[in-house]
Design an enzyme around this catalytic site. Sequence first.
Site, PDB file in Angstrom:
ATOM      1  N   GLY A  11       0.833  -1.209   0.000  1.00 23.99           N
ATOM      2  CA  GLY A  11       0.000   0.000   0.000  1.00 23.99           C
ATOM      3  C   GLY A  11       0.863   1.252   0.000  1.00 23.99           C
ATOM      4  NE  ARG A  72      -1.160  -4.815  -0.248  1.00 22.22           N
ATOM      5  CZ  ARG A  72      -1.983  -3.779  -0.096  1.00 22.22           C
ATOM      6  NH1 ARG A  72      -2.946  -3.565  -0.964  1.00 22.22           N
ATOM      7  NH2 ARG A  72      -1.851  -2.961   0.924  1.00 22.22           N
ATOM      8  N   GLY A 102       5.783  -2.564   3.361  1.00 24.02           N
ATOM      9  CA  GLY A 102       5.356  -3.125   4.643  1.00 24.02           C
ATOM     10  C   GLY A 102       5.748  -4.582   4.798  1.00 24.02           C
ATOM     11  CG  ASP A 103       3.230  -7.191   7.038  1.00 26.63           C
ATOM     12  OD1 ASP A 103       2.757  -6.623   6.037  1.00 26.63           O
ATOM     13  OD2 ASP A 103       2.531  -7.728   7.912  1.00 26.63           O
ATOM     14  N   GLY A 104       4.451  -7.569   3.979  1.00 25.37           N
ATOM     15  CA  GLY A 104       4.397  -8.467   2.820  1.00 25.37           C
ATOM     16  C   GLY A 104       5.592  -8.218   1.893  1.00 25.37           C
ATOM     17  CB  SER A 105       7.080  -5.070   0.630  1.00 27.47           C
ATOM     18  OG  SER A 105       5.810  -4.577   0.333  1.00 27.47           O
ATOM     19  CB  THR A 126       3.002   0.145   6.107  1.00 22.92           C
ATOM     20  OG1 THR A 126       1.665  -0.133   6.568  1.00 22.92           O
ATOM     21  CG2 THR A 126       3.950  -0.210   7.233  1.00 22.92           C
ATOM     22  CG  ASP A 128      -1.485  -0.951   8.109  1.00 23.29           C
ATOM     23  OD1 ASP A 128      -2.312  -0.042   7.945  1.00 23.29           O
ATOM     24  OD2 ASP A 128      -1.429  -1.966   7.377  1.00 23.29           O
ATOM     25  CG  ASP A 130       1.647  -3.660  10.234  1.00 24.88           C
ATOM     26  OD1 ASP A 130       2.539  -3.004   9.658  1.00 24.88           O
ATOM     27  OD2 ASP A 130       0.848  -4.393   9.630  1.00 24.88           O
ATOM     28  NE  ARG A 172      -2.672  -5.509   5.566  1.00 27.27           N
ATOM     29  CZ  ARG A 172      -3.067  -5.606   4.300  1.00 27.27           C
ATOM     30  NH1 ARG A 172      -3.921  -6.505   3.947  1.00 27.27           N
ATOM     31  NH2 ARG A 172      -2.595  -4.790   3.389  1.00 27.27           N
TER      32      ARG A 172
HETATM   33  O1  F6P Z   1      -1.532  -1.802   4.704  1.00 28.90           O
HETATM   34  C1  F6P Z   1      -2.088  -0.556   4.433  1.00 28.90           C
HETATM   35  C2  F6P Z   1      -3.589  -0.679   4.251  1.00 28.90           C
HETATM   36  O2  F6P Z   1      -4.104   0.618   3.981  1.00 28.90           O
HETATM   37  C3  F6P Z   1      -4.347  -1.317   5.412  1.00 28.90           C
HETATM   38  O3  F6P Z   1      -4.546  -0.426   6.482  1.00 28.90           O
HETATM   39  C4  F6P Z   1      -5.610  -1.752   4.728  1.00 28.90           C
HETATM   40  O4  F6P Z   1      -6.193  -2.840   5.398  1.00 28.90           O
HETATM   41  C5  F6P Z   1      -5.116  -2.183   3.360  1.00 28.90           C
HETATM   42  O5  F6P Z   1      -3.878  -1.511   3.155  1.00 28.90           O
HETATM   43  C6  F6P Z   1      -6.052  -1.833   2.235  1.00 28.90           C
HETATM   44  O6  F6P Z   1      -5.497  -2.312   1.063  1.00 28.90           O
HETATM   45  P1  F6P Z   1      -6.027  -1.930  -0.393  1.00 28.90           P
HETATM   46  O7  F6P Z   1      -5.638  -0.529  -0.676  1.00 28.90           O
HETATM   47  O8  F6P Z   1      -5.363  -2.893  -1.294  1.00 28.90           O
HETATM   48  O9  F6P Z   1      -7.513  -2.062  -0.342  1.00 28.90           O
END
Ligand code: F6P
Length: 322
Positions: A11, A72, A102-105, A126, A128, A130, A172
């Site tokens: 994100g 992603r 973020g964590d996935g990356s 990110t 978040d 987190d 999230r």
């Molecule tokens: O990780 C950042 C975030 O904005 C989260 O807070 C949220 O759950 C998610 O990404 C939303 O993702 P997308 O923009 O793909 O809907």
Amino acid sequence: MKKIGLITSGGDAPGMNACIRAVVRTASLNDMEVTGFYRGYEGLLENDNVGLTRYDVRNIIHRGGTFLKTARSSEFRTKDGRSKASSIIKSHGIEGLIVIGGDGSFMGANLISMEHGIPVIGCPGTIDNDLFGTDYTIGYQTAVDTAIGAVDNIRDTAASHNRLFFVEVMGRDAGLIALRTGIAAGAEGVLIPETPTDLNRLVNYLKTDFKKKRRSGIIIVAEGDSEGGAYEVAKKVQNEFPNWETKVTVLGHIQRGGKPNGFDRILASRMGHGAVLALREGRNREMIGISGGQLVHVPLDHAIKHNATISPYLLELVEALS
Ligand code: F6P
């Protein structure tokens, strides 16, 4: 090290552009070339790249989003995908990769480094907040500011119409945005995934307050709360207050966009600068974090495996002041 690669991934977060700028300018100062790939791992897999000089990153420090774009990628989650990405990286003569995400990356960055020997450094980008090992991630503080501004506006309407608002914020499965927004916007309640949500307790609290003439209120609901999002919670609470009008606002992506605030611009600049120096020092599979105001190096597998913790003190503060 003469050439590095750079992506923004996952994100978008306010401050990613400031981080890109810091990476490119620090590399340039150290006679290193930078190849940026568009749309994170997705663009990397398509070899969609651009050479970045210090002049290409002019006038971006104040802009939200990421001019390198982001995505992603499901292909990069596969071994074959990472193999293909590694060949592309090596075909450019790139000797190290900086991933802002973020964590996935970071999970992907950790894997490509272990499987193909590519040095990687992560900058936590990110909203978040987190990731373990850093007090702040790039974009979090701006997102909290945006959410606070939105809740302030909602409070005017809540008070004018005697309404109870449930405001859903992002994060999230983390409740950090909700917690800080709740404190700063003076919310009457904050529901987050890290602590068990007891709706009966919330209802009793609101009933007591209602008797004491409270006629409006704001409850912040983290999107990952165990009772469901704000709509679910509002429905359950509304049943207990048939004569009190409840409303729901989901802030959504409004929290991700917008100009980074001063804190995030400085944080992103420090982290981008630190990431290039870390690669030059031969560091690998680490995230640049900030702890007690100082930049720190956190192993990527620590950063992604442990969620950032919620401060019990801040939880108490919400209760004490609501
Ligand atoms: O990780 C950042 C975030 O904005 C989260 O807070 C949220 O759950 C998610 O990404 C939303 O993702 P997308 O923009 O793909 O809907």
